[in-house]
Design a protein around this motif. Sequence first.
Motif, PDB file in Angstrom:
ATOM      1  N   SER A  66       0.857  -1.187   0.000  1.00 19.58           N
ATOM      2  CA  SER A  66       0.000   0.000   0.000  1.00 19.58           C
ATOM      3  C   SER A  66       0.892   1.236   0.000  1.00 19.58           C
ATOM      4  O   SER A  66       2.105   1.125   0.155  1.00 19.58           O
ATOM      5  CB  SER A  66      -0.922   0.002   1.220  1.00 19.58           C
ATOM      6  OG  SER A  66      -0.177   0.083   2.413  1.00 19.58           O
ATOM      7  N   ASN A  84      -4.757   2.186  -1.250  1.00 20.89           N
ATOM      8  CA  ASN A  84      -5.171   1.358  -0.122  1.00 20.89           C
ATOM      9  C   ASN A  84      -4.703  -0.080  -0.303  1.00 20.89           C
ATOM     10  O   ASN A  84      -4.493  -0.790   0.671  1.00 20.89           O
ATOM     11  CB  ASN A  84      -6.687   1.378   0.043  1.00 20.89           C
ATOM     12  CG  ASN A  84      -7.195   2.719   0.496  1.00 20.89           C
ATOM     13  OD1 ASN A  84      -6.446   3.550   0.999  1.00 20.89           O
ATOM     14  ND2 ASN A  84      -8.487   2.947   0.319  1.00 20.89           N
ATOM     15  N   GLU A  85      -4.561  -0.473  -1.550  1.00 19.14           N
ATOM     16  CA  GLU A  85      -4.113  -1.830  -1.862  1.00 19.14           C
ATOM     17  C   GLU A  85      -3.332  -1.799  -3.171  1.00 19.14           C
ATOM     18  O   GLU A  85      -3.743  -1.140  -4.126  1.00 19.14           O
ATOM     19  CB  GLU A  85      -5.336  -2.744  -2.007  1.00 19.14           C
ATOM     20  CG  GLU A  85      -5.033  -4.180  -2.249  1.00 19.14           C
ATOM     21  CD  GLU A  85      -6.305  -5.015  -2.397  1.00 19.14           C
ATOM     22  OE1 GLU A  85      -6.246  -6.018  -3.139  1.00 19.14           O
ATOM     23  OE2 GLU A  85      -7.335  -4.671  -1.792  1.00 19.14           O
TER      24      GLU A  85
END
Length: 180
Positions: A66, A84-85
């Motif tokens: 991330s 976020n990912e």
Amino acid sequence: MFVHKIDHELSLKLAGPEDAEALFQLTDGSRIYLREWLPWLDSTKTVEDTKSFIQSGRRGFSENKSMTTMVIYNSVIVGTAGFNEIDHTNKIVKIGYWLGQEFQGKGIMTRVAKALTDYALLEMNMNRVEIGVAEGNEKSAAIPKRLGFKEEGRIRCAEWLYDHYVDHTIYGILADEWQK
């Protein structure tokens, strides 16, 4: 240390422990406003909570899973944004963001989301960028729409917001679409 200059007034910076106080004050000052769409406000009660958030973000960055950055506007922390990912296998990143209430309406987050999309697709050689937005959050949904992302579908009960679930609309763009 990751720092990405977007333009003469806007940049992204990986948060460090020295930023915890300012980031917490921004969060605390926008708490009621942010609480409508963000599920973590009740668990962010002290500077120590923000330090934990920063440490978690740095760990995700060092593990290449991330990337959480602070949005710096005219030398002031105004929010956070990032990936976020990061899914390296499938070449997908998921963007998340929030902005302090007093900094809304200046085009800041649209420029940030564009810069993050550029970075993911052109620098990291990802194939897809995704932004999930809670149903009804029109200000947040306007950002991927403005940038040419396609509405791809809805995830039912995607997030618990204090006392109810919200659905998410998923917006996505592919590398070949972005380059056009």
